[in-house]
Design a protein around this motif. Structure first.
Motif, PDB file in Angstrom:
ATOM      1  N   MET A  16      44.729   5.559 -20.153  1.00  0.00           N
ATOM      2  CA  MET A  16      44.864   6.973 -20.545  1.00  0.00           C
ATOM      3  C   MET A  16      45.192   7.213 -22.120  1.00  0.00           C
ATOM      4  N   LEU A  17      45.682   6.050 -22.664  1.00  0.00           N
ATOM      5  CA  LEU A  17      46.093   6.366 -24.068  1.00  0.00           C
ATOM      6  C   LEU A  17      44.915   5.413 -25.054  1.00  0.00           C
ATOM      7  N   ASP A  18      44.044   5.182 -24.441  1.00  0.00           N
ATOM      8  CA  ASP A  18      42.996   4.074 -25.253  1.00  0.00           C
ATOM      9  C   ASP A  18      42.433   5.017 -26.298  1.00  0.00           C
ATOM     10  N   LYS A  19      42.724   4.621 -27.452  1.00  0.00           N
ATOM     11  CA  LYS A  19      41.976   5.578 -28.687  1.00  0.00           C
ATOM     12  C   LYS A  19      40.680   5.257 -28.790  1.00  0.00           C
ATOM     13  N   ASN A  20      40.078   3.970 -28.435  1.00  0.00           N
ATOM     14  CA  ASN A  20      38.667   3.571 -28.577  1.00  0.00           C
ATOM     15  C   ASN A  20      37.982   4.340 -27.386  1.00  0.00           C
ATOM     16  N   ALA A  21      38.491   4.783 -26.532  1.00  0.00           N
ATOM     17  CA  ALA A  21      37.663   5.278 -25.527  1.00  0.00           C
ATOM     18  C   ALA A  21      38.546   6.365 -24.736  1.00  0.00           C
ATOM     19  N   PRO A  22      38.503   7.469 -25.561  1.00  0.00           N
ATOM     20  CA  PRO A  22      39.443   8.740 -25.170  1.00  0.00           C
ATOM     21  C   PRO A  22      38.955   8.943 -23.750  1.00  0.00           C
ATOM     22  N   PHE A  23      39.976   9.288 -22.851  1.00  0.00           N
ATOM     23  CA  PHE A  23      39.941   9.730 -21.371  1.00  0.00           C
ATOM     24  C   PHE A  23      39.687  10.993 -21.455  1.00  0.00           C
ATOM     25  N   PRO A  24      38.619  11.394 -20.365  1.00  0.00           N
ATOM     26  CA  PRO A  24      38.040  12.943 -20.568  1.00  0.00           C
ATOM     27  C   PRO A  24      39.187  13.904 -20.004  1.00  0.00           C
ATOM     28  N   HIS A  34      34.112   2.649  -7.783  1.00  0.00           N
ATOM     29  CA  HIS A  34      33.216   3.516  -8.785  1.00  0.00           C
ATOM     30  C   HIS A  34      32.928   2.712 -10.081  1.00  0.00           C
ATOM     31  N   GLN A  35      31.660   2.483 -10.532  1.00  0.00           N
ATOM     32  CA  GLN A  35      31.035   1.781 -11.516  1.00  0.00           C
ATOM     33  C   GLN A  35      30.494   2.811 -12.552  1.00  0.00           C
ATOM     34  N   ALA A  36      29.502   3.283 -12.278  1.00  0.00           N
ATOM     35  CA  ALA A  36      28.827   4.240 -13.365  1.00  0.00           C
ATOM     36  C   ALA A  36      29.796   5.271 -13.751  1.00  0.00           C
ATOM     37  N   ARG A  37      30.401   6.094 -12.629  1.00  0.00           N
ATOM     38  CA  ARG A  37      31.173   7.142 -12.978  1.00  0.00           C
ATOM     39  C   ARG A  37      32.691   6.518 -13.408  1.00  0.00           C
ATOM     40  N   ARG A  38      32.958   6.056 -14.446  1.00  0.00           N
ATOM     41  CA  ARG A  38      33.881   5.414 -15.042  1.00  0.00           C
ATOM     42  C   ARG A  38      35.203   5.986 -15.043  1.00  0.00           C
ATOM     43  N   SER A  39      35.239   7.413 -15.181  1.00  0.00           N
ATOM     44  CA  SER A  39      36.286   8.186 -15.252  1.00  0.00           C
ATOM     45  C   SER A  39      36.916   8.261 -13.966  1.00  0.00           C
ATOM     46  N   ARG A  40      36.218   7.908 -12.668  1.00  0.00           N
ATOM     47  CA  ARG A  40      36.635   7.810 -11.494  1.00  0.00           C
ATOM     48  C   ARG A  40      37.182   6.219 -10.974  1.00  0.00           C
ATOM     49  N   TYR A  41      37.000   5.521 -11.873  1.00  0.00           N
ATOM     50  CA  TYR A  41      37.250   3.938 -11.559  1.00  0.00           C
ATOM     51  C   TYR A  41      38.742   3.858 -11.963  1.00  0.00           C
ATOM     52  N   ARG A  76      34.079  18.064 -20.663  1.00  0.00           N
ATOM     53  CA  ARG A  76      32.665  17.864 -20.680  1.00  0.00           C
ATOM     54  C   ARG A  76      31.988  16.712 -21.669  1.00  0.00           C
ATOM     55  N   GLU A  77      32.334  16.876 -22.746  1.00  0.00           N
ATOM     56  CA  GLU A  77      31.889  16.196 -23.896  1.00  0.00           C
ATOM     57  C   GLU A  77      32.203  14.760 -23.681  1.00  0.00           C
ATOM     58  N   ARG A  78      33.672  14.601 -23.271  1.00  0.00           N
ATOM     59  CA  ARG A  78      34.164  13.385 -23.191  1.00  0.00           C
ATOM     60  C   ARG A  78      33.777  12.756 -22.011  1.00  0.00           C
ATOM     61  N   LEU A  79      33.316  13.434 -20.819  1.00  0.00           N
ATOM     62  CA  LEU A  79      32.745  12.939 -19.724  1.00  0.00           C
ATOM     63  C   LEU A  79      31.451  12.084 -20.201  1.00  0.00           C
ATOM     64  N   ARG A  80      30.722  13.063 -20.679  1.00  0.00           N
ATOM     65  CA  ARG A  80      29.274  12.289 -21.157  1.00  0.00           C
ATOM     66  C   ARG A  80      29.456  11.272 -21.961  1.00  0.00           C
ATOM     67  N   ALA A  81      30.448  11.033 -22.707  1.00  0.00           N
ATOM     68  CA  ALA A  81      30.561   9.900 -23.577  1.00  0.00           C
ATOM     69  C   ALA A  81      31.180   8.622 -22.764  1.00  0.00           C
ATOM     70  N   TYR A  82      32.107   8.847 -21.990  1.00  0.00           N
ATOM     71  CA  TYR A  82      32.871   8.019 -21.058  1.00  0.00           C
ATOM     72  C   TYR A  82      32.012   7.352 -19.945  1.00  0.00           C
ATOM     73  N   ASP A  83      31.463   8.285 -19.030  1.00  0.00           N
ATOM     74  CA  ASP A  83      30.726   7.814 -17.960  1.00  0.00           C
ATOM     75  C   ASP A  83      29.171   7.442 -18.179  1.00  0.00           C
ATOM     76  N   ASP A  84      28.736   6.617 -17.308  1.00  0.00           N
ATOM     77  CA  ASP A  84      27.343   6.316 -17.347  1.00  0.00           C
ATOM     78  C   ASP A  84      26.388   7.061 -16.669  1.00  0.00           C
ATOM     79  N   VAL A  85      26.961   8.105 -15.985  1.00  0.00           N
ATOM     80  CA  VAL A  85      25.969   9.381 -15.266  1.00  0.00           C
ATOM     81  C   VAL A  85      26.786  10.540 -15.884  1.00  0.00           C
TER      82      VAL A  85
END
Length: 392
Positions: free
Chosen positions: A47-55, A169-176, A208-217
């Motif tokens: 949740m606190l990873d600055k390199n990959a901001p959680f959506p 969940h693999q492609a939808r990384r926000s749900r992994y 939504r912008e963070r989801l697009r950057a975070y997930d592979d779908v």
């Protein structure tokens, strides 16, 4: 002869009357079990990873404010009791914790949950068991109709937006997440973020912008706003790992209301354009009784099981790999596609895995009656089930 399949029955967890073992924990509390400490550590790091901001900016904010609460549900028969006790306690104190709070429920790894489908069935069984245990009045302003735009899962008088995360969940990384995790966000968290408000629009844009950057779908098409036109909250709770959507006519897997809670004195009837029944389905209907129209998503596997009645299976679209054992316990498997008819004798031990395009099919049980389905324990499997890869 090749077997057909039936939809897996919903199996509710054991009674929640057993003594609970979960403890509602605050950030920073020490844990005795190694898996519990690891779950919290991995969760907060993510949740606190600055390199990959959680959506979910609300969840990140809650971690920073330390206003989250955690609970830990063990594998086995006490799992539901643990969750119910923790959620009841959280419902009683969540308002005091402020606008940025949630209960994050971590579940000890259960070897029975081998894929996304079994984990999804467990998720809905958990919510169904909670709903059955809940004796508090229904919250004001929340519809009792699961298909309403203003329905929300509620427990102990508090409506919650629910989010499931799984290791599958693999492609939808926000749900992994490494552990099966269910987050309960009180509805009041979103009170200042109405869809028509500036704050609400800005928040959704950022997420939504963070989801697009975070997930592979892409962000799932089912994501919507509470109360919005055509919104269904429950379909957002457990998202698939791809872009498939829940059909509009599919009802929520749980019955979240009890008869005494429903203010209706009878059925609700409205007039709409009639739904056309395909001629093929009319031909398959018995003189009295029913058939089942089934859809399996790509890769969906029903493990080894048997039915109490003779059945016919008619494949309408897509295909699947059927596997079965004969009277001498010899193993067989066969790929079937659109147009196939399978006659399955009662008691045949079999299973199936849907192909890359999924499978629509009709199950016609003997005499239009409802068959009893028995799933075999893994120790009784005569052969490993066909994998999704092999079914392709």
């Amino acid at each position: 002869m090749p077997p057909s399949i039936d939809a897996a029955p919903t199996e509710l967890p054991p009674s929640i009357d057993a003594a609970p073992t979960a403890v509602l924990a605050s950030p920073g509390d020490s844990r005795t079990a190694e898996w519990e400490s690891r779950a919290v550590r991995l969760f907060e790091q993510r949740m606190l990873d600055k390199n990959a901001p959680f959506p979910c900016i609300f969840g990140v904010d809650a971690v920073k404010r330390r206003t989250l609460r955690y609970c830990f549900a063990p594998a086995g028969p006490k799992r539901v009791a643990a969750l119910a006790e923790a959620l009841r306690e959280f419902a009683g104190q969540c308002v005091e914790l402020g606008r940025r709070t949630s209960l994050v429920a971590f579940f000890e790894t259960d070897p029975e949950h081998r894929d996304l489908a079994t984990q999804e069935r467990e998720f809905w069984a958990l919510l169904a068991a909670l709903a059955e245990d809940d004796e508090e009045p229904w919250p004001t302003g929340i519809s009792t109709d699961t298909e309403s735009a203003t329905w929300e899962f509620s427990f102990a008088g508090v409506p919650f937006f629910v989010v499931a995360n799984t290791e599958f969940h693999q492609a939808r990384r926000s749900r992994y997440f490494e552990y099966f995790t269910v987050t309960f966000q009180p509805r009041f968290v979103f009170d200042d973020l109405a869809e028509e408000s500036v704050a609400g629009r800005n928040a959704r844009k950022v997420i939504r912008e963070r989801l697009r950057a975070y997930d592979d779908v892409a962000p799932h098409a089912s994501l919507g706003s509470f109360g919005g036109e055509s919104n269904r909250e429950w379909v957002q709770y457990f998202l698939p790992d791809d872009e498939s959507v829940v059909p509009q006519l599919t009802r929520c897997p749980i019955n979240h209301t009890k008869p005494e809670r429903n203010a209706m004195s009878g059925p609700r009837i409205s007039t709409n354009s009639p739904i056309q029944v395909a001629p093929a389905l009319r031909e398959l209907m018995p003189e009295q009784g029913s058939v089942e129209l089934q859809h399996d998503q790509p890769g969906k596997t029903f493990t080894w099981h048997r039915h109490s009645l003779d059945e016919q299976l008619h494949v309408l679209e897509g295909g699947m790999t059927l596997f079965w054992v004969d009277a001498d316990n010899g193993y067989h498997e066969q790929r079937v596609t659109e147009g196939a008819r399978i006659d399955l004798p009662a008691g045949t031990v079999h299973g199936s895995t849907a192909g890359a395009a999924g499978c629509h099919y009709v199950i016609k049980p003997e005499g239009g009656r409802t068959a009893v389905t028995e799933f075999l324990q893994e120790a009784q499997w005569p052969h490993p089930p066909v994998s999704a890869e092999a079914a392709r």
